[in-house]
Enzyme design. Structure first.
Site, PDB file in Angstrom:
ATOM      1  N   GLN A  74       0.823  -1.222   0.000  1.00 10.29           N
ATOM      2  CA  GLN A  74       0.000   0.000   0.000  1.00 10.29           C
ATOM      3  C   GLN A  74       0.856   1.271   0.000  1.00 10.29           C
ATOM      4  O   GLN A  74       0.711   2.142  -0.860  1.00 10.29           O
ATOM      5  CB  GLN A  74      -0.855   0.054   1.261  1.00 10.29           C
ATOM      6  CG  GLN A  74      -1.856  -1.040   1.453  1.00 10.29           C
ATOM      7  CD  GLN A  74      -2.817  -0.647   2.561  1.00 10.29           C
ATOM      8  OE1 GLN A  74      -3.707   0.169   2.338  1.00 10.29           O
ATOM      9  NE2 GLN A  74      -2.640  -1.204   3.749  1.00 10.29           N
ATOM     10  N   LEU A  75       1.764   1.354   0.985  1.00  5.00           N
ATOM     11  CA  LEU A  75       2.572   2.566   1.123  1.00  5.00           C
ATOM     12  C   LEU A  75       3.598   2.677  -0.005  1.00  5.00           C
ATOM     13  O   LEU A  75       3.828   3.768  -0.541  1.00  5.00           O
ATOM     14  CB  LEU A  75       3.279   2.553   2.486  1.00  5.00           C
ATOM     15  CG  LEU A  75       4.169   3.742   2.792  1.00  5.00           C
ATOM     16  CD1 LEU A  75       3.370   5.051   2.773  1.00  5.00           C
ATOM     17  CD2 LEU A  75       4.856   3.563   4.160  1.00  5.00           C
TER      18      LEU A  75
ATOM     19  N   ASP B 247      14.850  -9.270  -1.081  1.00  5.50           N
ATOM     20  CA  ASP B 247      14.294  -9.857   0.142  1.00  5.50           C
ATOM     21  C   ASP B 247      15.072  -9.265   1.310  1.00  5.50           C
ATOM     22  O   ASP B 247      16.271  -9.533   1.460  1.00  5.50           O
ATOM     23  CB  ASP B 247      14.473 -11.381   0.062  1.00  5.50           C
ATOM     24  CG  ASP B 247      13.969 -12.082   1.316  1.00  5.50           C
ATOM     25  OD1 ASP B 247      13.686 -11.396   2.318  1.00  5.50           O
ATOM     26  OD2 ASP B 247      13.880 -13.317   1.281  1.00  5.50           O
ATOM     27  N   ILE B 248      14.401  -8.473   2.129  1.00  9.59           N
ATOM     28  CA  ILE B 248      15.140  -7.743   3.175  1.00  9.59           C
ATOM     29  C   ILE B 248      15.568  -8.626   4.348  1.00  9.59           C
ATOM     30  O   ILE B 248      16.230  -8.158   5.261  1.00  9.59           O
ATOM     31  CB  ILE B 248      14.368  -6.501   3.684  1.00  9.59           C
ATOM     32  CG1 ILE B 248      13.033  -6.899   4.318  1.00  9.59           C
ATOM     33  CG2 ILE B 248      14.192  -5.486   2.572  1.00  9.59           C
ATOM     34  CD1 ILE B 248      12.402  -5.768   5.141  1.00  9.59           C
TER      35      ILE B 248
ATOM     36  N   ALA C 127       6.879  -5.274   5.503  1.00 12.45           N
ATOM     37  CA  ALA C 127       6.615  -5.767   6.861  1.00 12.45           C
ATOM     38  C   ALA C 127       5.752  -7.011   6.776  1.00 12.45           C
ATOM     39  O   ALA C 127       5.189  -7.318   5.724  1.00 12.45           O
ATOM     40  CB  ALA C 127       5.884  -4.697   7.684  1.00 12.45           C
ATOM     41  N   TYR C 128       5.682  -7.720   7.904  1.00 11.32           N
ATOM     42  CA  TYR C 128       4.685  -8.784   8.060  1.00 11.32           C
ATOM     43  C   TYR C 128       3.485  -8.086   8.682  1.00 11.32           C
ATOM     44  O   TYR C 128       3.512  -7.725   9.859  1.00 11.32           O
ATOM     45  CB  TYR C 128       5.232  -9.879   8.981  1.00 11.32           C
ATOM     46  CG  TYR C 128       4.359 -11.104   9.034  1.00 11.32           C
ATOM     47  CD1 TYR C 128       4.665 -12.240   8.291  1.00 11.32           C
ATOM     48  CD2 TYR C 128       3.198 -11.127   9.812  1.00 11.32           C
ATOM     49  CE1 TYR C 128       3.854 -13.367   8.328  1.00 11.32           C
ATOM     50  CE2 TYR C 128       2.391 -12.246   9.854  1.00 11.32           C
ATOM     51  CZ  TYR C 128       2.721 -13.364   9.113  1.00 11.32           C
ATOM     52  OH  TYR C 128       1.915 -14.478   9.152  1.00 11.32           O
TER      53      TYR C 128
ATOM     54  N   TYR D 192       2.246  -9.210  16.355  1.00 16.30           N
ATOM     55  CA  TYR D 192       2.559  -8.165  15.362  1.00 16.30           C
ATOM     56  C   TYR D 192       3.148  -6.935  16.065  1.00 16.30           C
ATOM     57  O   TYR D 192       4.250  -6.475  15.724  1.00 16.30           O
ATOM     58  CB  TYR D 192       1.301  -7.799  14.568  1.00 16.30           C
ATOM     59  CG  TYR D 192       1.443  -6.575  13.700  1.00 16.30           C
ATOM     60  CD1 TYR D 192       2.230  -6.599  12.547  1.00 16.30           C
ATOM     61  CD2 TYR D 192       0.791  -5.376  14.025  1.00 16.30           C
ATOM     62  CE1 TYR D 192       2.364  -5.468  11.749  1.00 16.30           C
ATOM     63  CE2 TYR D 192       0.917  -4.251  13.231  1.00 16.30           C
ATOM     64  CZ  TYR D 192       1.706  -4.295  12.097  1.00 16.30           C
ATOM     65  OH  TYR D 192       1.836  -3.171  11.317  1.00 16.30           O
TER      66      TYR D 192
ATOM     67  N   LYS E  85       7.067  -5.598  15.915  1.00 15.94           N
ATOM     68  CA  LYS E  85       7.332  -4.252  15.379  1.00 15.94           C
ATOM     69  C   LYS E  85       8.090  -3.406  16.419  1.00 15.94           C
ATOM     70  O   LYS E  85       9.000  -2.654  16.066  1.00 15.94           O
ATOM     71  CB  LYS E  85       6.016  -3.559  14.980  1.00 15.94           C
ATOM     72  CG  LYS E  85       5.283  -4.184  13.802  1.00 15.94           C
ATOM     73  CD  LYS E  85       5.978  -3.986  12.456  1.00 15.94           C
ATOM     74  CE  LYS E  85       5.876  -2.578  11.941  1.00 15.94           C
ATOM     75  NZ  LYS E  85       6.456  -2.478  10.562  1.00 15.94           N
TER      76      LYS E  85
HETATM   77  N1  NAP Z   1      -1.667  -1.894   7.135  1.00 14.52           N
HETATM   78  C1  NAP Z   1      -1.906  -1.245   8.276  1.00 14.52           C
HETATM   79  O1  NAP Z   1      -3.048  -1.074   8.714  1.00 14.52           O
HETATM   80  C2  NAP Z   1      -0.752  -0.671   9.061  1.00 14.52           C
HETATM   81  C3  NAP Z   1      -1.002  -0.013  10.271  1.00 14.52           C
HETATM   82  C4  NAP Z   1       0.066   0.512  10.981  1.00 14.52           C
HETATM   83  C5  NAP Z   1       1.361   0.401  10.489  1.00 14.52           C
HETATM   84  N2  NAP Z   1       1.577  -0.258   9.313  1.00 14.52           N
HETATM   85  C6  NAP Z   1       2.948  -0.375   8.850  1.00 14.52           C
HETATM   86  O2  NAP Z   1       3.078   0.377   7.653  1.00 14.52           O
HETATM   87  C7  NAP Z   1       4.054  -0.217   6.798  1.00 14.52           C
HETATM   88  C8  NAP Z   1       3.484  -0.380   5.398  1.00 14.52           C
HETATM   89  O3  NAP Z   1       2.337  -1.230   5.495  1.00 14.52           O
HETATM   90  P1  NAP Z   1       1.503  -1.654   4.195  1.00 14.52           P
HETATM   91  O4  NAP Z   1       0.096  -1.861   4.642  1.00 14.52           O
HETATM   92  O5  NAP Z   1       1.813  -0.732   3.077  1.00 14.52           O
HETATM   93  O6  NAP Z   1       2.148  -3.089   3.935  1.00 14.52           O
HETATM   94  P2  NAP Z   1       1.761  -4.126   2.776  1.00 14.52           P
HETATM   95  O7  NAP Z   1       0.725  -3.544   1.884  1.00 14.52           O
HETATM   96  O8  NAP Z   1       1.517  -5.432   3.462  1.00 14.52           O
HETATM   97  O9  NAP Z   1       3.121  -4.184   1.939  1.00 14.52           O
HETATM   98  C9  NAP Z   1       4.281  -4.812   2.409  1.00 14.52           C
HETATM   99  C10 NAP Z   1       5.069  -5.278   1.214  1.00 14.52           C
HETATM  100  O10 NAP Z   1       6.278  -5.886   1.693  1.00 14.52           O
HETATM  101  C11 NAP Z   1       6.468  -7.096   0.950  1.00 14.52           C
HETATM  102  N3  NAP Z   1       7.346  -8.047   1.627  1.00 14.52           N
HETATM  103  C12 NAP Z   1       7.005  -9.150   2.348  1.00 14.52           C
HETATM  104  N4  NAP Z   1       8.111  -9.816   2.730  1.00 14.52           N
HETATM  105  C13 NAP Z   1       9.174  -9.142   2.245  1.00 14.52           C
HETATM  106  C14 NAP Z   1      10.582  -9.347   2.294  1.00 14.52           C
HETATM  107  N5  NAP Z   1      11.120 -10.406   2.927  1.00 14.52           N
HETATM  108  N6  NAP Z   1      11.393  -8.456   1.673  1.00 14.52           N
HETATM  109  C15 NAP Z   1      10.870  -7.394   1.021  1.00 14.52           C
HETATM  110  N7  NAP Z   1       9.538  -7.148   0.925  1.00 14.52           N
HETATM  111  C16 NAP Z   1       8.703  -8.012   1.535  1.00 14.52           C
HETATM  112  C17 NAP Z   1       5.047  -7.618   0.827  1.00 14.52           C
HETATM  113  O11 NAP Z   1       4.968  -8.675  -0.121  1.00 14.52           O
HETATM  114  P3  NAP Z   1       3.785  -9.780   0.122  1.00 14.52           P
HETATM  115  O12 NAP Z   1       2.517  -9.091  -0.232  1.00 14.52           O
HETATM  116  O13 NAP Z   1       4.167 -10.889  -0.785  1.00 14.52           O
HETATM  117  O14 NAP Z   1       3.858 -10.152   1.577  1.00 14.52           O
HETATM  118  C18 NAP Z   1       4.329  -6.352   0.386  1.00 14.52           C
HETATM  119  O15 NAP Z   1       4.456  -6.107  -1.001  1.00 14.52           O
HETATM  120  C19 NAP Z   1       4.452  -1.527   7.486  1.00 14.52           C
HETATM  121  O16 NAP Z   1       5.635  -1.326   8.202  1.00 14.52           O
HETATM  122  C20 NAP Z   1       3.339  -1.798   8.457  1.00 14.52           C
HETATM  123  O17 NAP Z   1       3.750  -2.557   9.588  1.00 14.52           O
HETATM  124  C21 NAP Z   1       0.558  -0.783   8.590  1.00 14.52           C
END
Ligand code: NAP
Length: 323
Positions: A13-14, A61-62, A85-86, A151, A155
């Protein structure tokens, strides 16, 4: 001066919101992920940012420190924006090792890569580092972490790893993230409120939604600030290291959030009712209150933050617009 910036998790998303903003920034961005961009995301990216938006993905892959070092050295990376992130809060309860690998160990890898090259790590954390203690005033950056689940705990450990490694860093805790890309609460509720006659949504978990486009805007402000500072400081230091909070302005429950989603979409047929969390048994206890206090980021980074309903309206418009 052109700055070289690495974006990890660029197809989430981000990460996709970073792609949109990068189009109008002179710096060199390297977008990386473990998955390719989906067809759906590419269509949305082009709709929002034009045909020439960067949709390329380099595989990174980080969890692999040497792979990170390779990209950092080859591309002369000066800043990393970690969007990977996971993020599956429920699944993390059964997958501690995976959540820890990605949310803690991999974050430490990125910190080492920036420590070794004196670069900046901008890392995203979460409001779920809070929540186990009962409180009802917005959480400050220096408040003790009290995560309620795996989670949030992994984090929090990721944040601590960055601080231990002590690279230049900005840790941004955000909350309830949504965007036009991927799966998120807004898109789920758009679907449910369009198709279901009735829906119950919890009203006893309170926080603030964050439009990922607004968070990406703030990250680009911080990058520009860093670039200005590193040009003017000869010793390569950075004065704004630390933890910051960012969400949209305002406070709501998931029930209020859903009501506004349906209203902005113009969906009137679904009867949306409030319910308690215990009506939805879940593996993980979610925080009942995790509102973030954003005073610090506004004062120190000079960012302006939109009210949550204004940003929600913009995002829903983008999602529902056909062309
Ligand atoms: N989503 C929320 O509501 C929320 C709330 C608070 C904070 N955050 C934080 O905001 C940040 C961005 O979140 P987001 O919702 O944009 O995350 P997201 O949509 O889940 O995107 C994360 C991306 O990282 C990829 N990824 C997974 N394993 C990886 C690896 N080993 N190396 C490199 N990339 C990898 C994922 O691939 P796959 O799709 O294959 O896994 C996905 O494309 C994260 O740090 C999250 O913890 C999110």
């Amino acid at each position: 001066m052109i700055m070289n910036i690495l974006v990890t998790g660029a197809n989430g998303q981000l990460g996709n919101e970073m792609r949109i903003l990068a189009k109008n920034i002179e710096d060199h961005f390297v977008f990386t992920d473990v998955v390719d961009a989906s067809e759906e995301s590419i269509v949305m990216l082009k709709k929002l940012a034009g045909e020439d938006v960067n949709t390329e993905t380099e595989h990174l892959d980080i969890t692999q420190l040497d792979a990170i070092r390779d990209v950092v050295n080859r591309e002369q990376i000066e800043a990393i924006v970690n969007c990977a992130a996971y993020t599956n809060v429920d699944a993390a309860e059964d997958n501690y090792a995976m959540a820890e690998l990605l949310n803690t160990k991999a974050v430490e890898n990125l910190a080492w890569a920036m420590r070794e090259t004196n670069g900046l790590l901008i890392h995203i954390s979460t409001d779920y580092v809070f929540g186990d203690d009962p409180y009802n005033t917005p959480c400050k950056e220096d408040q003790k972490g009290t995560p309620t689940g795996v989670y949030g705990l992994t984090k929090l450990r990721g944040e601590e790893a960055i601080q231990r490694v002590a690279c230049k860093h900005v840790i941004i805790r955000t909350a309830w993230l949504y965007s036009e890309f991927g799966k998120n609460f807004v898109k789920t509720m758009l679907n449910l409120t369009a198709t279901k006659p009735q829906l119950k949504v919890v009203f006893d978990q309170v926080g603030t939604p964050t439009y990922a486009g607004d968070l990406a805007q703030t990250i680009t402000t911080i990058l520009a600030d860093y670039k200005r500072e590193s040009l003017s400081m000869n010793d390569g230091s950075f004065t704004k290291n630390g933890v910051y909070h960012f969400s949209n302005e305002g406070v709501c429950s998931w029930f209020d959030f859903t009501k506004m989603i349906a209203e902005y979409a113009g969906y009137k047929t679904c009867d949306i009712q409030p319910c308690h969390s215990d009506e939805y048994p879940s593996k993980v206890k979610r925080p009942s209150y995790s509102v973030l206090d954003k005073t610090k980021i506004k004062e120190e980074m000079g960012v302006k933050i939109p009210f949550w309903t204004d940003s929600l309206n913009i995002c829903i418009d983008s999602i529902l617009k056909k062309k």
